[in-house]
Structures are given as structure tokens and as C-alpha cells.
Design a protein around this motif. Sequence first.
Motif: not given
Length: 196
Positions: A117-139
Motif C-alpha cells: 500500500a505504501q511501497a515504491r517499486f524499483s522497476s515498472q514490472n514486478t514479479e512476486i513468486r509465492t509458495v505456501a506449503l502448509w502455511g499462508g501468505t497475505r498480499i
Amino acid sequence: MTTDPAGTDPAVLASDDDREQAARRLRTAVEGGRLPLELLAPRLDEVYGARTRGELADACRGLPAPGPRDDLVVDSPPTSGRFVAGVFGGFVRKGRWVVPPRLTLWSMWGGGRVDLAQARFSSQNTEIRTVALWGGTRITVPDDIDVEVKGFGLFGVFGKGAARRTGRPGAPRVVIKGLALFGAVVTRTSTTGTEH
């Protein structure tokens, strides 16, 4: 002489950073159709020849003052590593931070939160790869960037509801992809606060 948008003394000498911000502002105005392309080169000459902030403001004449979310793509190094893991634990990335062009999130028997929400980006295109194995991630993503979600849930959930295009020229683009195996990746939009 026009005063600069920040309301500071126009006679203050301009820094290299001030000039780069003004140049980005002009390029964004061209991308958005606000400034004709043929005016870009002469305006950039004014910017790079400017000695004071007042002269920079003159070079940006006719353009609206920058808002609080302007310059989402910055020429600053990332303030987070490219790999973040929560194994039998958790991780959090939030507030004002600079996102690397590629970010890998790994949640295994743990969880994590990434707030753009308040982040800035070092590139115009950003790739977020996320793996959740018996866990969780909120973006959490703001509503003024383009978001594409390509993840897959296998005995788990990979939420795709935050995917959208703003239609705003020059908006940063974030692609979220990965796998949720017996886990969950949840996306939400910061303005609505509703999870998908």
C-alpha cells in the motif's frame, strides 16, 4: 517565476535528484497524454539546464502538482532482499519500502504478510513468486497499480480476486504467481479492505 509544488523557496539551488524527479514528471505527463511528445525534448533541456527549483517548476509549468502517490517507480535500490521465508515462523514487509523487481515469498508451516500500500517499486514490472506449503501468505495491493494473479491452489487456495488493471498509463504492474499446497495465498486491495 513560478514557485515549485512543494512551496519552498524557488531560489534554492536544484539537486540532481530534483532534476530527475522533474524529468520523470514530464515523461509521466507525456505517457498520460497531458503533454505533447514534441514538447518533451525542449522541456527536458530546461530541466537539465535548471540551476534552481524555481526554474524546474517553470519547466513543469501547466502540469498538476505531484500527489502523495506519484513517482511509484523510483531510482532507489530495493530495501528488501529478493527471498523472504517464513518457516515455522512468519515474515512481514509493510510501510514505506522499495520492492525488488523479483520477490520470492516462501511460507512453510508458517505465514507472512506483504503490504504494498505504501511501497515504491524499483522497476515498472514486478514479479512476486509465492509458495505456501502448509502455511499462508497475505498480499495487500493498492488500487492504483496493475495486478495480475496467476497462482494455483492444490488442496489449497490461491486467491485471484485482487487482479485488475487500472487503465492508468504508466501504472506499475505486479504479477503474483506461485503455488498454494495445503495452504493459502490471499490477496486483498488496500482501499476496500476485503480479502479475496
